[in-house]
Scaffold this motif. Structure first.
Motif, PDB file in Angstrom:
ATOM      1  N   LEU A  59       0.833  -1.196   0.000  1.00 52.56           N
ATOM      2  CA  LEU A  59       0.000   0.000   0.000  1.00 52.56           C
ATOM      3  C   LEU A  59       0.868   1.246   0.000  1.00 52.56           C
ATOM      4  N   ARG A  60       0.305   2.320  -0.488  1.00 53.24           N
ATOM      5  CA  ARG A  60       1.029   3.583  -0.436  1.00 53.24           C
ATOM      6  C   ARG A  60       1.009   4.138   0.991  1.00 53.24           C
ATOM      7  N   GLY A  61       2.044   4.874   1.330  1.00 52.22           N
ATOM      8  CA  GLY A  61       2.106   5.507   2.645  1.00 52.22           C
ATOM      9  C   GLY A  61       2.279   4.482   3.746  1.00 52.22           C
ATOM     10  N   GLU A  62       1.784   4.799   4.932  1.00 51.58           N
ATOM     11  CA  GLU A  62       1.968   3.950   6.103  1.00 51.58           C
ATOM     12  C   GLU A  62       0.819   2.974   6.315  1.00 51.58           C
ATOM     13  N   GLY A  63      -0.201   3.028   5.446  1.00 55.19           N
ATOM     14  CA  GLY A  63      -1.321   2.109   5.605  1.00 55.19           C
ATOM     15  C   GLY A  63      -2.224   2.489   6.756  1.00 55.19           C
ATOM     16  N   GLU A  64      -2.508   3.763   6.894  1.00 56.85           N
ATOM     17  CA  GLU A  64      -3.382   4.209   7.973  1.00 56.85           C
ATOM     18  C   GLU A  64      -4.764   3.589   7.796  1.00 56.85           C
ATOM     19  N   GLY A  65      -5.332   3.098   8.905  1.00 63.38           N
ATOM     20  CA  GLY A  65      -6.630   2.448   8.856  1.00 63.38           C
ATOM     21  C   GLY A  65      -6.562   0.977   8.495  1.00 63.38           C
ATOM     22  N   TRP A  66      -5.357   0.439   8.371  1.00 61.59           N
ATOM     23  CA  TRP A  66      -5.172  -0.975   8.034  1.00 61.59           C
ATOM     24  C   TRP A  66      -4.421  -1.684   9.155  1.00 61.59           C
ATOM     25  N   LEU A  67      -4.719  -2.972   9.353  1.00 64.01           N
ATOM     26  CA  LEU A  67      -3.956  -3.850  10.232  1.00 64.01           C
ATOM     27  C   LEU A  67      -3.150  -4.802   9.355  1.00 64.01           C
ATOM     28  N   PHE A  68      -1.937  -5.123   9.787  1.00 68.59           N
ATOM     29  CA  PHE A  68      -1.047  -5.966   8.981  1.00 68.59           C
ATOM     30  C   PHE A  68      -0.633  -7.198   9.787  1.00 68.59           C
ATOM     31  N   GLU A  69      -0.779  -8.358   9.167  1.00 70.71           N
ATOM     32  CA  GLU A  69      -0.433  -9.627   9.801  1.00 70.71           C
ATOM     33  C   GLU A  69       0.614 -10.358   8.960  1.00 70.71           C
TER      34      GLU A  69
END
Length: 745
Positions: free
Chosen positions: A228-238
């Motif tokens: 994703l672009r940027g830091e992925g605000e609003g997303w959780l990463f596993e």
């Protein structure tokens, strides 16, 4: 003769305590065989840890008042107590007041132990040295007997050895149960985090609703080739675990594990089902099952080997020696409440209160934002990739853009989809499907009078021995509608009119320029149906569906063409000796024609390109050793009557004649697994035919080729030895290459 459990039973009333009363068993094992160990934290009259080692059919037990310590300077007193049943290793609960040992008990740690030396001798001498492999305790330990305590109980010291990676002062252990995730205090109080999570889900508006299997179909990620672009605000990463997807139900005291296809996989993973049963509340959870290797990373080959097991005894042994781990990343239902509509962030928060943080079932951690940072980290560790999930997304069955599958920073072809793989589940016995043999009287081998019906009957007879080599492997058929003297053609793409019960796997065919549905054969009915198409030989991939990039074997094909067969035998034995020297197991089979195949197990540790390199190195080493009879020159004109060592059958999409496949030659020869003791000057591959191979297979105590399906040698060490060996004779190899019209690489 007294039973070692007499003392245990004398202290307990089965009508008043939930503790197990299992019989002592004959637990004879090899001296160095792994055995079960368990540590139970016990709030009896005095808090202590019960340290138990399986030996001779019971659990030898010691009460450790202060618990195990990783600091070698700590000498923890351990008082020997009565033996306990092996079933006690799974006991977690509350012993009612008024009973012996009344109080709460949790499974604090569990795993396997291996004695150093003969354990009975160690106990008799008063010094038992052993290794532990648990979820909390690891490395080498010692129990040393000191004296007889009051009441006649033997008193010992439990010591951690110095010098291993798990020893040192200041190491703290998590105190939760590795089965249920409960703290001992929560169990004693009768309520804990899980029960509070149910009330929180109700407060958030989750409706009370029972979910059917159809309701609990898994949500699936959409592949994405870049982060994703940027830091992925609003997303959780596993982390992407590279395992098999399972949806698990805990209902009362019963757990059920279902694949994404809805098949019941509970019997495959008893070490996962038991912790799910121990959860404090009913729940439906979603996650991936993996087998972790010694380095803590998912070992796909070991997981696939587990999934191929069918006998309960084999499953139970594997569950002890190579236990699976179920990483749980989502929650569908909790305490009878349907939580699918809640945002993912809320579901994860509730989930963390329900499943353990450590053990065979454990919570899958995530990070908020910082997706690219996590992706770089998993790439550095050699993991498959990450999954990005919208924090506000509900749980909806099917593929969704709210979940994104992002591979690690390497070739996308090396990464598998994180949530789309299912374990091959052994199906229960069922009536044979109707597979009619059409034109069974048609003669396919004119010189021998062998008919199409004979070939179909052969494949049914050989199925129990052949199916392990076919299971989950894409097939390429060679069809001879008019028999071996008629026209033939290859077939990779399964026809659309095939039976719905015949599985396929879709693979992009580079030659065809499109995706092809390759057959997967699971049973004798499928094998018979394919033979009835006019198929005589079957060719198989070296890799399986779900792990197409990771072959299970490397093959060197010894093709004599016009060279004498005794040269094939001499080369095969030289190759066997070379593999032994390198620490590589190797297994021979006839090709069903003039040559031999020598297979080396890989255990899914290499890519196809690396497997081909290994095959080439082995072939060139033998060519350098036996230049007068062996060559790697592909062109017939350059072989000079020598045996061709073909390593090019290692590669993505490359196939070999399946073990036990009939070949379209007079006599109906069969590609037959051999013992190395049979590879001698007396060997005649033409003796193994459709008529006698089923009887041979039944007579042999074990299939000599079967270890190639599960073996996992130390390939890196072998490659280093091989490169060193090749470097010593590289000049001669280059001169021979120039003589054959090639350039040495």
């Amino acid at each position: 003769m007294p039973d070692r459990l007499d003392s245990y039973r004398a202290k307990r009333d089965p009508g008043r305590t939930p503790e197990p009363f299992g019989p002592a068993e004959d637990g004879a094992r090899a001296p160095d065989a792994p055995r079960l160990f368990v540590v139970q934290k016990h709030a009896a009259r005095r808090l202590h840890w019960d340290f138990r080692l399986e030996l001779g059919g019971t659990l030898r037990s010691w009460a450790v008042p202060k618990g195990p310590s990783a600091d070698p300077a700590d000498k923890r007193m351990a008082v020997e107590v009565e033996d306990h049943p092996v079933e006690y290793a799974g006991f977690e609960g509350t012993i009612p007041t008024g009973n012996y040992g009344a109080g709460a008990v949790i499974v604090w740690d569990r795993g396997v132990w291996r004695p150093v030396g003969v354990p009975y001798d160690g106990l008799a001498r008063g010094k038992l040295v052993f290794q532990l492999s648990g979820y909390k305790l690891h490395g080498e330990w010692t129990l040393v007997r000191t004296r007889v305590a009051q009441g006649g109980k033997q008193q010992w010291l439990l010591l951690k050895h110095r010098g291993d990676a798990w020893a040192g002062p200041g190491r703290e252990f998590a105190q939760e149960s590795v089965l249920s995730g409960r703290l001992l205090e929560e169990l004693a109080a009768g309520e804990g985090r899980a029960e509070r999570a149910v009330r929180e889900a109700e407060r958030l508006g989750a409706p009370r609703r029972a979910l059917s299997r159809a309701d609990a179909r898994p949500m699936r990620a959409t592949p994405r080739g870049k982060p994703l672009r940027g830091e992925g605000e609003g997303w959780l990463f596993e982390v992407k675990y590279d395992g098999y997807r399972l949806v698990a139900r805990r209902e009362g005291t019963r757990a059920t594990l279902l694949t994404q296809r809805g098949e019941d996989a509970t019997a495959l993973y008893p070490e996962i089902a038991r912790p799910l049963e121990a959860l404090p509340v009913d729940a439906i959870v979603d996650g991936e099952v993996v087998v972790l290797g010694p380095d803590g990373r998912p070992d796909l080959a070991a997981l696939e080997a587990r999934a191929r097991l069918a006998r309960p005894r084999d499953v139970a042994r594997a569950a002890l020696e190579r236990p699976a781990t179920f990483f749980v990343f989502d929650l569908l239902a909790l305490g009878g409440l349907d939580v699918r509509a809640l945002p993912l962030a809320e579901r994860k928060r509730l989930l963390a209160s329900v499943v353990p943080q450590l053990g065979p079932v454990r919570y899958a951690e995530h990070v908020e934002g910082r997706g690219e940072e996590l992706r770089r980290e998993v790439s550095a560790r050699g993991l498959a990739g990450i999954v990005a999930k919208r924090a506000d997304a509900p749980y909806r069955a099917g593929r969704s853009a709210a979940w994104l599958d992002i591979p690690a920073a390497r070739s996308a072809a090396e990464a598998r989809a994180p949530h789309d793989a299912s374990p091959p589940v052994p199906h229960p016995a069922r009536p044979a499907r109707r597979v009619e043999v059409t034109n069974g009287e048609k003669v396919w081998f004119p010189a021998d009078g062998i008919t199409k019906g004979d070939v179909v009957a052969y494949y049914r007879a050989i199925a129990p021995f052949m199916l392990p080599y076919l299971k989950d492997r894409p097939l390429v058929l060679t069809r001879y509608p008019e028999g071996i003297d008629g026209k033939s053609f290859f077939q990779k793409d399964a026809p659309t009119w095939r039976p719905e019960w015949l599985r396929t796997v879709r693979i992009r065919g580079e030659d065809a320029g499109r995706e092809l549905d390759h057959f997967l054969v699971d049973d004798a009915d499928g094998l018979a149906w394919i033979a009835n198409l006019g198929t005589i030989p079957l060719h198989v991939w070296s890799s399986r569906a779900g792990a197409l990039e990771r072959p299970d074997w490397c093959v060197v094909d010894l093709d004599p063409k016009d060279a004498p067969f005794e040269h094939v035998v001499r080369i095969a034995r030289a190759l066997h000796a070379l593999c032994d020297e390198l620490g590589l197991p190797s297994y021979p089979k006839t090709t069903g024609q003039k040559g031999l195949h020598v297979l080396v197990p890989l255990g899914g540790q290499l890519t196809h390109a690396q497997s081909r390199t290994l095959g080439e190195l082995l072939a060139r080493a033998i060519e350098a050793e036996l230049p007068e009879i062996a060559t790697t020159a592909r062109a017939l004109s350059a072989r000079g009557g020598r045996v061709y060592l073909d390593f090019l059958q290692n590669g993505f999409g490359k196939t070999i004649a399946a073990p036990y496949a009939v070949r379209p030659k007079p006599g109906a020869p069969v590609s037959t697994p051999l013992r190395w003791s049979e590879v001698t000057a007396r060997l005649d591959p033409s003796r193994f035919t459709l008529r006698n191979v089923p009887g041979r297979a039944r007579r042999l105590r074990a299939d000599p080729l079967s270890p190639v399906l599960t073996g996992k040698p130390d390939l890196m060490a072998a490659l280093e030895r091989l490169r060193g060996r090749m470097a010593g004779g590289n000049g001669g190899a280059r001169r021979r290459a120039q003589r054959d019209g090639r350039t040495a690489e």
